[in-house]
Write a protein that holds these residues in place. Structure first.
Motif, PDB file in Angstrom:
ATOM      1  N   THR A  11      86.627  19.194 -13.328  1.00 22.92           N
ATOM      2  CA  THR A  11      86.600  19.369 -14.782  1.00 22.92           C
ATOM      3  C   THR A  11      86.083  20.724 -15.250  1.00 22.92           C
ATOM      4  O   THR A  11      86.320  21.109 -16.392  1.00 22.92           O
ATOM      5  CB  THR A  11      85.743  18.276 -15.453  1.00 22.92           C
ATOM      6  N   ARG A  12      85.328  21.454 -14.429  1.00 22.28           N
ATOM      7  CA  ARG A  12      84.779  22.747 -14.835  1.00 22.28           C
ATOM      8  C   ARG A  12      85.001  23.780 -13.735  1.00 22.28           C
ATOM      9  O   ARG A  12      85.285  23.449 -12.586  1.00 22.28           O
ATOM     10  CB  ARG A  12      83.269  22.650 -15.142  1.00 22.28           C
ATOM     11  N   LYS A  13      84.869  25.050 -14.094  1.00 16.93           N
ATOM     12  CA  LYS A  13      84.990  26.136 -13.123  1.00 16.93           C
ATOM     13  C   LYS A  13      83.819  26.071 -12.153  1.00 16.93           C
ATOM     14  O   LYS A  13      82.664  26.005 -12.554  1.00 16.93           O
ATOM     15  CB  LYS A  13      84.984  27.479 -13.850  1.00 16.93           C
ATOM     16  N   LEU A  14      84.134  26.103 -10.853  1.00 21.59           N
ATOM     17  CA  LEU A  14      83.119  26.081  -9.811  1.00 21.59           C
ATOM     18  C   LEU A  14      83.138  27.414  -9.069  1.00 21.59           C
ATOM     19  O   LEU A  14      84.059  28.213  -9.234  1.00 21.59           O
ATOM     20  CB  LEU A  14      83.382  24.918  -8.840  1.00 21.59           C
ATOM     21  N   PRO A  15      82.098  27.694  -8.241  1.00 22.73           N
ATOM     22  CA  PRO A  15      82.119  28.948  -7.477  1.00 22.73           C
ATOM     23  C   PRO A  15      83.406  29.105  -6.675  1.00 22.73           C
ATOM     24  O   PRO A  15      83.967  28.121  -6.164  1.00 22.73           O
ATOM     25  CB  PRO A  15      80.895  28.801  -6.554  1.00 22.73           C
ATOM     26  N   ASP A  16      83.880  30.334  -6.570  1.00 18.58           N
ATOM     27  CA  ASP A  16      85.163  30.599  -5.902  1.00 18.58           C
ATOM     28  C   ASP A  16      85.223  30.016  -4.499  1.00 18.58           C
ATOM     29  O   ASP A  16      86.258  29.475  -4.087  1.00 18.58           O
ATOM     30  CB  ASP A  16      85.421  32.113  -5.842  1.00 18.58           C
ATOM     31  N   THR A  17      84.136  30.136  -3.743  1.00 20.49           N
ATOM     32  CA  THR A  17      84.154  29.626  -2.367  1.00 20.49           C
ATOM     33  C   THR A  17      84.359  28.115  -2.337  1.00 20.49           C
ATOM     34  O   THR A  17      85.035  27.591  -1.445  1.00 20.49           O
ATOM     35  CB  THR A  17      82.834  29.971  -1.642  1.00 20.49           C
ATOM     36  N   ILE A  18      83.798  27.420  -3.313  1.00 19.13           N
ATOM     37  CA  ILE A  18      83.941  25.962  -3.376  1.00 19.13           C
ATOM     38  C   ILE A  18      85.362  25.599  -3.793  1.00 19.13           C
ATOM     39  O   ILE A  18      85.994  24.704  -3.203  1.00 19.13           O
ATOM     40  CB  ILE A  18      82.914  25.359  -4.354  1.00 19.13           C
ATOM     41  N   PRO A  54      83.333  15.529 -12.123  1.00 21.31           N
ATOM     42  CA  PRO A  54      82.844  15.918 -13.446  1.00 21.31           C
ATOM     43  C   PRO A  54      81.531  16.682 -13.357  1.00 21.31           C
ATOM     44  O   PRO A  54      80.883  16.729 -12.304  1.00 21.31           O
ATOM     45  CB  PRO A  54      82.634  14.569 -14.129  1.00 21.31           C
ATOM     46  N   ALA A  55      81.131  17.246 -14.488  1.00 23.62           N
ATOM     47  CA  ALA A  55      79.842  17.922 -14.611  1.00 23.62           C
ATOM     48  C   ALA A  55      79.086  17.282 -15.770  1.00 23.62           C
ATOM     49  O   ALA A  55      79.589  16.366 -16.438  1.00 23.62           O
ATOM     50  CB  ALA A  55      80.036  19.417 -14.840  1.00 23.62           C
ATOM     51  N   ILE A  56      77.905  17.796 -16.031  1.00 24.06           N
ATOM     52  CA  ILE A  56      77.036  17.199 -17.050  1.00 24.06           C
ATOM     53  C   ILE A  56      77.668  17.232 -18.442  1.00 24.06           C
ATOM     54  O   ILE A  56      77.338  16.423 -19.307  1.00 24.06           O
ATOM     55  CB  ILE A  56      75.669  17.911 -17.064  1.00 24.06           C
ATOM     56  N   THR A  57      78.603  18.145 -18.678  1.00 29.89           N
ATOM     57  CA  THR A  57      79.225  18.267 -19.997  1.00 29.89           C
ATOM     58  C   THR A  57      80.291  17.208 -20.252  1.00 29.89           C
ATOM     59  O   THR A  57      80.815  17.113 -21.367  1.00 29.89           O
ATOM     60  CB  THR A  57      79.873  19.654 -20.134  1.00 29.89           C
ATOM     61  N   ASP A  58      80.628  16.406 -19.242  1.00 34.85           N
ATOM     62  CA  ASP A  58      81.685  15.403 -19.368  1.00 34.85           C
ATOM     63  C   ASP A  58      81.083  14.016 -19.564  1.00 34.85           C
ATOM     64  O   ASP A  58      80.241  13.590 -18.778  1.00 34.85           O
ATOM     65  CB  ASP A  58      82.555  15.383 -18.109  1.00 34.85           C
ATOM     66  N   PHE A  72      92.496   5.599  -8.484  1.00 29.72           N
ATOM     67  CA  PHE A  72      91.241   6.256  -8.830  1.00 29.72           C
ATOM     68  C   PHE A  72      90.064   5.445  -8.301  1.00 29.72           C
ATOM     69  O   PHE A  72      89.786   4.348  -8.777  1.00 29.72           O
ATOM     70  CB  PHE A  72      91.128   6.417 -10.348  1.00 29.72           C
ATOM     71  N   LYS A  73      89.356   5.984  -7.317  1.00 30.85           N
ATOM     72  CA  LYS A  73      88.308   5.223  -6.642  1.00 30.85           C
ATOM     73  C   LYS A  73      86.976   5.952  -6.516  1.00 30.85           C
ATOM     74  O   LYS A  73      86.005   5.371  -6.039  1.00 30.85           O
ATOM     75  CB  LYS A  73      88.791   4.822  -5.239  1.00 30.85           C
ATOM     76  N   LEU A  74      86.899   7.239  -6.911  1.00 34.17           N
ATOM     77  CA  LEU A  74      85.659   7.979  -6.683  1.00 34.17           C
ATOM     78  C   LEU A  74      85.380   8.962  -7.806  1.00 34.17           C
ATOM     79  O   LEU A  74      86.255   9.738  -8.205  1.00 34.17           O
ATOM     80  CB  LEU A  74      85.733   8.749  -5.354  1.00 34.17           C
ATOM     81  N   ILE A  75      84.134   8.939  -8.307  1.00 30.81           N
ATOM     82  CA  ILE A  75      83.610   9.974  -9.201  1.00 30.81           C
ATOM     83  C   ILE A  75      82.574  10.749  -8.401  1.00 30.81           C
ATOM     84  O   ILE A  75      81.485  10.231  -8.124  1.00 30.81           O
ATOM     85  CB  ILE A  75      82.973   9.374 -10.467  1.00 30.81           C
ATOM     86  N   ALA A  76      82.918  11.956  -7.986  1.00 33.47           N
ATOM     87  CA  ALA A  76      82.015  12.796  -7.193  1.00 33.47           C
ATOM     88  C   ALA A  76      81.357  13.792  -8.128  1.00 33.47           C
ATOM     89  O   ALA A  76      81.869  14.901  -8.349  1.00 33.47           O
ATOM     90  CB  ALA A  76      82.779  13.495  -6.067  1.00 33.47           C
ATOM     91  N   ASN A  77      80.233  13.404  -8.687  1.00 35.50           N
ATOM     92  CA  ASN A  77      79.597  14.208  -9.726  1.00 35.50           C
ATOM     93  C   ASN A  77      79.069  15.522  -9.180  1.00 35.50           C
ATOM     94  O   ASN A  77      78.451  15.571  -8.113  1.00 35.50           O
ATOM     95  CB  ASN A  77      78.451  13.421 -10.359  1.00 35.50           C
ATOM     96  N   PHE A  78      79.311  16.612  -9.937  1.00 33.33           N
ATOM     97  CA  PHE A  78      78.766  17.926  -9.599  1.00 33.33           C
ATOM     98  C   PHE A  78      77.406  18.041 -10.271  1.00 33.33           C
ATOM     99  O   PHE A  78      77.284  18.485 -11.404  1.00 33.33           O
ATOM    100  CB  PHE A  78      79.713  19.033 -10.078  1.00 33.33           C
ATOM    101  N   GLY A  79      76.362  17.593  -9.590  1.00 32.26           N
ATOM    102  CA  GLY A  79      75.025  17.589 -10.154  1.00 32.26           C
ATOM    103  C   GLY A  79      74.281  16.329  -9.769  1.00 32.26           C
ATOM    104  O   GLY A  79      74.865  15.367  -9.240  1.00 32.26           O
ATOM    105  N   ASN A  80      72.996  16.320 -10.065  1.00 36.01           N
ATOM    106  CA  ASN A  80      72.144  15.211  -9.669  1.00 36.01           C
ATOM    107  C   ASN A  80      72.137  14.094 -10.709  1.00 36.01           C
ATOM    108  O   ASN A  80      72.308  12.935 -10.393  1.00 36.01           O
ATOM    109  CB  ASN A  80      70.716  15.712  -9.427  1.00 36.01           C
ATOM    110  N   GLY A  81      71.944  14.442 -11.982  1.00 36.16           N
ATOM    111  CA  GLY A  81      71.874  13.432 -13.028  1.00 36.16           C
ATOM    112  C   GLY A  81      73.210  12.763 -13.276  1.00 36.16           C
ATOM    113  O   GLY A  81      74.262  13.405 -13.258  1.00 36.16           O
ATOM    114  N   VAL A  82      73.169  11.447 -13.522  1.00 33.27           N
ATOM    115  CA  VAL A  82      74.407  10.700 -13.801  1.00 33.27           C
ATOM    116  C   VAL A  82      74.310   9.973 -15.144  1.00 33.27           C
ATOM    117  O   VAL A  82      75.036   9.008 -15.387  1.00 33.27           O
ATOM    118  CB  VAL A  82      74.724   9.696 -12.670  1.00 33.27           C
ATOM    119  N   ASP A  83      73.433  10.445 -16.039  1.00 34.82           N
ATOM    120  CA  ASP A  83      73.287   9.784 -17.327  1.00 34.82           C
ATOM    121  C   ASP A  83      74.506   9.971 -18.212  1.00 34.82           C
ATOM    122  O   ASP A  83      74.646   9.282 -19.225  1.00 34.82           O
ATOM    123  CB  ASP A  83      72.024  10.271 -18.048  1.00 34.82           C
TER     124      ASP A  83
END
Length: 333
Positions: A11-18, A54-58, A72-83
């Motif tokens: 959902t968001r721009k990530l580092p180029d290597t990733i 997704p990221a925190i902004t989603d 659709f079987k997985l939400i692999a969140n980019f970040g620690n918080g899942v609120d």
């Protein structure tokens, strides 16, 4: 015959290597413009994807998840918080949720310590003086720009998980006395190492601290944990630092109390209605009463790359039929 690559929507721009590694491993749809997706676009994504990153902004709520397609079987969140994710709704649909535990600990603790120093010592006020009026300042004076030392003061940490403990280790080196409130006390050996005093009553701890650091996650149980009632328990000469989530503090009550002198000040890296910032807080920042940062606690190159690497590991493990190492369980919430 090679196995079909899973469709992974990022959902968001990530580092180029990733992003490059994701393209190698998956059928990855990237957001190179880094434009936040609307709720409708998120719903469209889960309708066709195998995995959403997704990221925190989603905001991945029950309405978005109602559009989930059969694959659709997985939400692999980019970040620690899942609120920002309705984990219960996801689990009810058989969708696994992962996060990236442990990656942001040291960086967020660094930023917490920076704010603990910046607020009592008026660092941003001092820096601003040299960027105004062509750098003119009246010169050193024994009574000018006086702040308060932190050595020997009592620091109350609200939430003594990984980040809270990392803050405690840093704070001890600055001569602060460590106190904490947590759902459960730390193991005796950890408490002894940190020379930390446990308070089972948050109210009692709040009334005795010189500086308070919020390091707990945002959950339904911690929403406005520092309510208007609890903020009134805090000493008038105390400072509050928050690098966790803005929703943990009643932001309106905090701003009002700083404005009226019922609290000495605050250092905030997170806000209750991000990315919007309260006009009252902005006014207080211009007056030197608070230090405001735009959610920079985990903003290091190293953290973003490590976070992306964890996301990839979680996706690979799940697609290989294994339990992802950072699966979010209901008991964690």
């Amino acid at each position: 015959m090679a196995r079909k690559k899973p469709l992974v929507v990022v959902t968001r721009k990530l580092p180029d290597t990733i992003e490059t590694r994701m393209r190698e491993l998956f059928d990855a749809r990237l957001n190179v413009e880094d434009t936040p997706l609307s709720q409708a676009q998120l719903a469209e994504a889960v309708a066709v994807a195998d995995v959403l990153v997704p990221a925190i902004t989603d905001r991945i709520d029950a309405e978005v998840l109602a559009s989930a397609g059969p694959n659709f079987k997985l939400i692999a969140n980019f970040g620690n918080g899942v609120d920002h994710i309705d984990v219960a709704a996801a689990m009810a649909r058989g969708i696994t949720v992962t996060n990236t535990r442990g990656v942001l600990t040291e960086d967020t603790a660094d930023m917490t310590m920076a704010l603990i120093l910046a607020v009592p010592r008026r660092l941003t006020e001092g820096a601003a003086i040299l960027t105004q009026d062509d750098g003119f300042w009246p010169g050193w004076s024994p009574t000018w720009m006086l702040g308060h030392r932190i050595w020997g003061k009592r620091l109350g940490i609200i939430g003594m998980g990984r980040i809270g403990q990392a803050v405690a280790r840093r704070a001890r080196a600055f001569g602060l006395q460590i106190h904490y409130h947590n759902r459960h006390p730390l193991p005796p050996q950890v408490e002894e190492e940190l020379e930390a005093t446990y308070w089972d009553s948050l109210d009692q701890m709040l009334a005795r601290m010189d500086i308070l650091s919020v390091n707990c996650p945002h959950t339904p149980a911690t929403y406005h944990l520092l309510s208007a009632r609890r903020l009134k328990l805090v000493r008038r000469d105390a400072y509050i630092v928050n690098t966790a989530r803005g929703e943990v503090i009643d932001e309106s009550a905090l701003a009002r109390m700083i404005e009226t002198g019922e609290l000495a000040g605050a250092g905030l890296d997170v806000f209750e209605r991000e990315p919007a910032v309260s006009p009252k807080l902005l006014k207080l920042a211009r007056a030197g009463k608070v230090v405001l940062l735009p959610h920079m606690g985990s903003a290091t190159v190293e953290a973003r790359i490590e976070t992306g690497e964890k996301v990839i590991v979680n996706i690979q493990a799940f697609m290989d039929g294994h339990r992802p190492p950072d699966r979010v369980l209901a008991a964690m919430l």
